[in-house]
Design a protein around this motif. Structure first.
Motif, short mmCIF file in Angstrom:
data_model
loop_
_atom_site.label_atom_id
_atom_site.label_comp_id
_atom_site.label_asym_id
_atom_site.label_seq_id
_atom_site.Cartn_x
_atom_site.Cartn_y
_atom_site.Cartn_z
N GLY A 34 -3.10 2.44 8.66
CA GLY A 34 -4.39 2.48 9.57
C GLY A 34 -5.47 2.11 8.49
O GLY A 34 -6.43 1.45 9.11
N ARG A 38 -8.46 -0.37 9.40
CA ARG A 38 -9.78 -0.20 9.12
C ARG A 38 -10.52 -0.89 8.28
O ARG A 38 -11.82 -1.22 8.28
CB ARG A 38 -10.02 1.27 8.55
N ASP A 182 -4.51 1.72 22.13
CA ASP A 182 -3.36 1.51 21.30
C ASP A 182 -2.06 1.39 21.72
O ASP A 182 -1.32 0.69 21.63
CB ASP A 182 -3.39 2.72 19.99
O1 DC Z 1 -4.45 5.74 12.01
P1 DC Z 1 -5.77 5.24 11.87
O2 DC Z 1 -6.63 5.97 12.65
O3 DC Z 1 -6.36 5.01 10.63
O4 DC Z 1 -5.94 3.70 12.55
C1 DC Z 1 -6.98 3.18 12.90
C2 DC Z 1 -6.59 2.02 13.84
O5 DC Z 1 -5.90 1.23 13.65
C3 DC Z 1 -5.91 2.73 15.26
O6 DC Z 1 -6.61 2.91 16.34
C4 DC Z 1 -5.00 1.27 15.69
C5 DC Z 1 -4.99 0.59 14.58
N1 DC Z 1 -3.47 0.45 13.87
C6 DC Z 1 -2.65 -0.39 14.53
O7 DC Z 1 -2.83 -0.88 15.24
N2 DC Z 1 -1.41 -0.39 13.73
C7 DC Z 1 -1.09 0.28 12.72
N3 DC Z 1 0.05 0.15 12.06
C8 DC Z 1 -2.13 1.42 12.27
C9 DC Z 1 -3.32 1.34 12.86
#
Ligand code: DC
Length: 225
Positions: A34, A38, A182
């Motif tokens: 994530g 970010r 998501d």
């Molecule tokens: O887990 P997080 O809140 O830090 O993730 C932020 C955003 O990143 C989440 O809303 C969707 C995206 N994300 C993703 O699409 N695939 C991942 N493996 C991790 C995060």
């Protein structure tokens, strides 16, 4: 491939807290994917890119270099060599990441970095598509979830403790919107993989969840190889 654990689940389910603890118990490296999404989002925000414009995001991320390093066992995230580990935690960055991560160019850029990390070491990696896309052969996959109210309350308490003014209902609304984005995007949507173990942490303590996953991992590690 090393002995890898994939943890997927919605925002606020406690994935990073749990993954860090399990990593310590089992001597694995924790990889927070994530944070990489970010960092991509932060780059777009810094450049003032309209994140609803896919082509503009694609152009913006093309030249960006996201990498990770470890300092005192904690993952550090670097954006073009600048350490942005603290900056990426803002709510705005998380919400923007949920939008920009829906674009194939953003995902393609991070996939190889994530798979390379898992090839080089035994990792516990958390995200949304780790079991389904990044590490489809991981010996243990966990789908960690909790109710919207539980996740909202945890976030509310976390922000309140930091002295950040916030509204519980607004947090829950943000969580629901983020879940919907998501889970419903076309590419690598969040879903429980067929062979993932479901852990609902709504009524569990952090220690109980950690113990459950550690026990499963120890069991799988014995029959692995
Ligand atoms: O887990 P997080 O809140 O830090 O993730 C932020 C955003 O990143 C989440 O809303 C969707 C995206 N994300 C993703 O699409 N695939 C991942 N493996 C991790 C995060």
């Amino acid at each position: 491939m090393g002995f890898n654990i994939a943890i997927d689940g919605p925002a606020g389910a406690g994935k990073s807290t749990i993954a860090k603890r399990v990593a310590r118990e089992l001597g694995l490296i924790y990889v927070d994917t994530g944070a990489m999404y970010r960092a991509m989002a932060l780059a777009c925000l810094k450049k003032g890119v309209d994140v609803t414009d896919e082509k503009a995001v694609e152009d913006a991320v093309e030249k960006i270099v996201v990498s990770i390093s470890y300092k005192d066992g904690e993952q550090q995230i670097l954006l073009d060599q600048e350490n942005v580990t603290g900056l990426i935690r803002a709510e705005e960055v998380g919400n923007t990441a949920s939008r920009t991560s829906a674009y194939p160019a953003v995902r393609a850029k991070l996939l190889s970095l994530q798979q390379e990390l898992a090839r080089r070491a035994d990792v516990i990696m958390d995200g949304r598509d780790i079991g389904t896309c990044v590490l489809p052969d991981a010996p243990l996959k966990i789908y960690l979830t909790a109710s919207v109210e539980t996740r909202g309350m945890r976030r509310y308490q976390e922000l309140t403790e930091k002295g950040v003014p916030c509204d519980f209902r607004e947090i829950c609304r943000d969580i629901q919107e983020r879940d919907a984005r998501d889970m419903n995007r076309d590419i690598a949507p969040l879903r429980q993989d067929a062979d993932a173990v479901l852990v609902d942490s709504s009524e569990m303590t952090i220690q109980e969840v950690t113990d459950t996953i550690t026990a499963l991992a120890e069991e799988r590690r014995q029959s692995w190889k």
